[in-house]
Structure formats: structure tokens, C-alpha cells
Design an enzyme around this catalytic site. Structure first.
Site, PDB file in Angstrom:
ATOM      1  N   ILE A 104       0.815  -1.212   0.000  1.00 29.34           N
ATOM      2  CA  ILE A 104       0.000   0.000   0.000  1.00 29.34           C
ATOM      3  C   ILE A 104       0.850   1.264   0.000  1.00 29.34           C
ATOM      4  O   ILE A 104       0.322   2.370  -0.087  1.00 29.34           O
ATOM      5  CB  ILE A 104      -0.969   0.027   1.207  1.00 29.34           C
ATOM      6  CG1 ILE A 104      -0.194  -0.105   2.531  1.00 29.34           C
ATOM      7  CG2 ILE A 104      -2.012  -1.064   1.078  1.00 29.34           C
ATOM      8  CD1 ILE A 104      -1.080   0.011   3.765  1.00 29.34           C
TER       9      ILE A 104
ATOM     10  N   GLY B 167       8.137   4.087   0.104  1.00 26.65           N
ATOM     11  CA  GLY B 167       8.814   5.364   0.270  1.00 26.65           C
ATOM     12  C   GLY B 167      10.299   5.202   0.490  1.00 26.65           C
ATOM     13  O   GLY B 167      10.856   4.106   0.342  1.00 26.65           O
ATOM     14  N   ALA B 168      10.930   6.312   0.837  1.00 25.58           N
ATOM     15  CA  ALA B 168      12.385   6.313   1.000  1.00 25.58           C
ATOM     16  C   ALA B 168      12.831   5.457   2.170  1.00 25.58           C
ATOM     17  O   ALA B 168      13.957   4.964   2.188  1.00 25.58           O
ATOM     18  CB  ALA B 168      12.868   7.751   1.188  1.00 25.58           C
ATOM     19  N   TYR B 169      11.949   5.260   3.154  1.00 20.70           N
ATOM     20  CA  TYR B 169      12.370   4.574   4.363  1.00 20.70           C
ATOM     21  C   TYR B 169      11.748   3.196   4.525  1.00 20.70           C
ATOM     22  O   TYR B 169      11.852   2.590   5.575  1.00 20.70           O
ATOM     23  CB  TYR B 169      12.059   5.444   5.588  1.00 20.70           C
ATOM     24  CG  TYR B 169      12.736   6.783   5.501  1.00 20.70           C
ATOM     25  CD1 TYR B 169      14.111   6.893   5.654  1.00 20.70           C
ATOM     26  CD2 TYR B 169      12.011   7.940   5.229  1.00 20.70           C
ATOM     27  CE1 TYR B 169      14.750   8.113   5.556  1.00 20.70           C
ATOM     28  CE2 TYR B 169      12.644   9.163   5.130  1.00 20.70           C
ATOM     29  CZ  TYR B 169      14.016   9.246   5.299  1.00 20.70           C
ATOM     30  OH  TYR B 169      14.637  10.466   5.193  1.00 20.70           O
ATOM     31  N   GLY B 170      11.118   2.671   3.501  1.00 23.00           N
ATOM     32  CA  GLY B 170      10.592   1.321   3.600  1.00 23.00           C
ATOM     33  C   GLY B 170       9.350   1.115   2.760  1.00 23.00           C
ATOM     34  O   GLY B 170       8.779   2.055   2.199  1.00 23.00           O
TER      35      GLY B 170
ATOM     36  N   VAL C  50       5.444  -0.449   2.717  1.00 19.86           N
ATOM     37  CA  VAL C  50       4.341  -0.696   3.644  1.00 19.86           C
ATOM     38  C   VAL C  50       3.338  -1.641   2.989  1.00 19.86           C
ATOM     39  O   VAL C  50       2.938  -1.451   1.837  1.00 19.86           O
ATOM     40  CB  VAL C  50       3.639   0.617   4.043  1.00 19.86           C
ATOM     41  CG1 VAL C  50       2.525   0.346   5.057  1.00 19.86           C
ATOM     42  CG2 VAL C  50       4.645   1.603   4.639  1.00 19.86           C
TER      43      VAL C  50
ATOM     44  N   LYS D  57       5.364  -2.065   8.019  1.00 17.05           N
ATOM     45  CA  LYS D  57       6.396  -1.257   7.369  1.00 17.05           C
ATOM     46  C   LYS D  57       7.687  -2.071   7.391  1.00 17.05           C
ATOM     47  O   LYS D  57       8.277  -2.302   8.451  1.00 17.05           O
ATOM     48  CB  LYS D  57       6.586   0.068   8.097  1.00 17.05           C
ATOM     49  CG  LYS D  57       7.555   1.018   7.403  1.00 17.05           C
ATOM     50  CD  LYS D  57       7.552   2.375   8.095  1.00 17.05           C
ATOM     51  CE  LYS D  57       8.423   3.383   7.364  1.00 17.05           C
ATOM     52  NZ  LYS D  57       8.382   4.707   8.012  1.00 17.05           N
TER      53      LYS D  57
ATOM     54  N   ASP E 196       7.309  16.486   8.804  1.00 19.25           N
ATOM     55  CA  ASP E 196       6.891  16.014   7.475  1.00 19.25           C
ATOM     56  C   ASP E 196       5.376  15.862   7.412  1.00 19.25           C
ATOM     57  O   ASP E 196       4.867  14.854   6.926  1.00 19.25           O
ATOM     58  CB  ASP E 196       7.584  14.698   7.128  1.00 19.25           C
ATOM     59  CG  ASP E 196       7.498  14.375   5.627  1.00 19.25           C
ATOM     60  OD1 ASP E 196       7.277  15.314   4.832  1.00 19.25           O
ATOM     61  OD2 ASP E 196       7.650  13.198   5.252  1.00 19.25           O
TER      62      ASP E 196
END
Length: 298
Positions: free
Chosen positions: A13, A16-19, A21, A35, A139
Site C-alpha cells: 500500500i 517510500g524512501a524509508y521502507g 508498507v 512497514k 513532514d
């Protein structure tokens, strides 16, 4: 299908830059949001963004705030690749985010004013809670605001969040461009008022169904902001490395000139939240005391 151990992999779903999901189902049959983060053990260890997110959420969970997403569990295991670790942050699952909700409204439909008022109050309540615990989200944007099936708003994605003890002068790579406060764009020191600016942009977007300042670069973003706030005098930003004279001199205007849907009270609230000078912006707590939240929406 990827093996998630005790979780049934349903679908991705977010990415992104950090994982990545996923929506998944746990052993009780409950939906959760997983995540997944891959971490190289040959680097400096677990990325600070991940450690920060876990630490902040674990500390906040004990308060069970209704407008902060809940971290249910943290699971780690060895990855298939050598010297890698897989980390899973297990969150409560919420059906959609605010960006998705706005984008799927019928072309001729607006979000009802009373609903915007409620969502704005929930957003500011969550921000006030974070700030009272000395946490800046850094953010805030519609895609990081999740909505439950009952329409309750919860703040999510704390990968860029930070505790603060004093004004910070850090890289401008915080807050997605459209929601980035001018002091960050100008590489000035900043504090919790950057979240208030972002919240003002989000509230305006709920009324207009479009981003308030959809800049294409940092310079372009400042130009769009100056259309509302007016271009500041160079003397107001003596340490600014940017030549403000490259921008046309503009006079301040009212938010409703950009968002005609605003009523008197919402216009006044956003004018305060989107003040160019951070020292003039109200805190999230002060925003919640504004008359906008004590009157019937028009």
C-alpha cells in the site's frame, strides 16, 4: 508471495524512501500495516530515521492519543542476503489517507465545512500533543494523515520527527516541498512552528481540494508563498543566503484570495498560521483556542 511469518501478505500500500508498507492480516485475523525496512549490518547500524521513529512511537504509545497512529509491535529477523536485517514495524491499519480522500472526491464536490473543522481540530490536537512532548514531526502532509473507517484522523510516519531542545538549523530536506515553511526554505533556524505552517497548508488544501503552494523548486515555492505573505524585506532576514531581490516585491494578501471557500474565521486562523515570520505564528495549542473551533461552520 513473500513470507511474512505470522502475517498473511495481502498487498503493498506504500513505497517510500524509508521502507515498503504492506497491508497484512495477523494471526487473530486483524488487519495491520507492516512497514518493512531492510538494514545493512555492515553500515553504521540501524538508520537513525528508523531508530528515531521506533523510539518516539514507543514513548508516545503509552499515552494512547486518539490522533497519533499506534505502533503495535517491532519484529526483526535475518534477511536472505548476508549481513542484512529485516525490520518490521507493525502499525494499526487505517483504510486511507487524507490525500487519497481529497483526490477521490467528485469533481463538483467539496469537503463539508463541518468535516474540515473537525479534521482540522484533530490534526492540531495531535500536533499539540507532539509539541507538548518536545517532538516536531517535520513532514506533515495529507499522505501522512491517516483516516479510519469512522473518519478519525491520525498522524503517521515519524521517520523525520525529532525531539528538540533549542532552535535548530538543519538541512532543508525536511517537510515535503509544498508544505515546507519559509524559514526552512531560507535555511534559517527553525522550531515547532514549522508544523503549524504545514498544518495551515493542509487545512487550506481541504477547503480548496488542491495544494495551496504547489511549487516546482525551492525558489518557485518561495515565490508562491510571497503571493500570500508578501515578499519580506532583506533586513528581516539578515543571515539569509538567498538574494530576496530576485523576487518581485509583493504585498500581503488574505488567504481567501487564494481559497475563496474560506469563511471569516477560517480565513483569520489561516492568516495567523501562515504568517511568514515564525515568531508571529500561534502554537498548535493557541490555534485550538481560535474562534473558528467554537462557531458553527458556514
Amino acid at each position: 508471495m513473500e513470507d511474512f511469518g505470522d502475517f498473511s501478505d495481502l498487498d503493498m500500500i506504500g513505497n517510500g524512501a524509508y521502507g515498503v508498507v504492506y497491508r497484512a492480516r495477523d494471526t487473530s485475523g486483524r488487519y495491520v500495516a507492516l512497514k518493512k525496512i531492510r538494514i545493512s549490518l555492515t553500515s553504521d547500524g540501524i538508520p537513525m530515521t528508523t531508530l528515531r521513529e521506533i523510539s518516539l512511537l514507543k514513548n508516545l504509545d503509552s499515552y494512547n492519543h486518539p490522533h497519533i497512529v499506534k505502533l503495535l509491535d517491532v519484529i526483526h529477523r535475518r534477511a536472505d542476503r548476508e549481513n542484512q536485517l529485516e525490520l518490521y514495524l507493525v502499525f494499526e491499519y487505517l483504510e486511507r489517507d487524507l490525500a487519497d480522500y481529497i483526490s477521490h472526491l467528485p469533481t463538483t464536490s467539496l469537503i463539508p465545512s463541518h468535516q474540515i473543522q473537525r479534521l482540522s481540530k484533530e490534526l492540531l490536537s495531535g500536533i499539540d500533543f507532539l509539541h507538548s512532548h518536545r517532538i516536531i514531526h517535520r513532514d506533515l502532509k495529507p499522505s501522512n494523515l491517516l483516516l479510519s473507517s469512522q473518519g478519525q484522523l491520525k498522524i503517521a510516519d515519524f521517520g523525520l520527527a525529532k525531539t528538540y531542545d533549542f532552535e535548530m538549523r538543519l538541512t532543508s530536506v525536511v517537510v515535503t516541498l509544498w508544505y515546507r515553511a519559509p524559514e526552512v526554505l531560507l535555511s534559517q533556524s527553525y522550531n515547532s512552528k514549522v508544523d503549524v505552517w504545514s498544518a495551515g497548508c493542509i487545512i487550506a488544501e481541504m477547503y480548496a481540494k488542491r495544494a495551496l503552494f504547489p511549487g516546482t523548486s525551492e525558489g518557485n515555492q518561495l515565490g508562491k508563498i510571497f503571493e500570500l505573505t508578501g515578499r519580506p524585506r532583506t533586513a528581516d532576514w539578515p543571515d539569509c543566503s538567498l538574494d530576496l531581490d530576485q523576487f518581485l516585491m509583493t504585498m500581503p494578501s488574505e488567504p481567501r484570495q487564494l481559497v475563496p471557500q474560506l469563511c471569516d474565521y477560517s480565513n483569520d486562523l489561516l492568516k495567523k498560521m501562515l504568517d511568514f515570520m515564525p515568531r508571529n505564528r500561534p502554537s498548535a495549542h493557541e490555534c485550538l483556542q481560535h474562534m473558528y473551533f467554537f462557531t458553527e461552520p458556514m
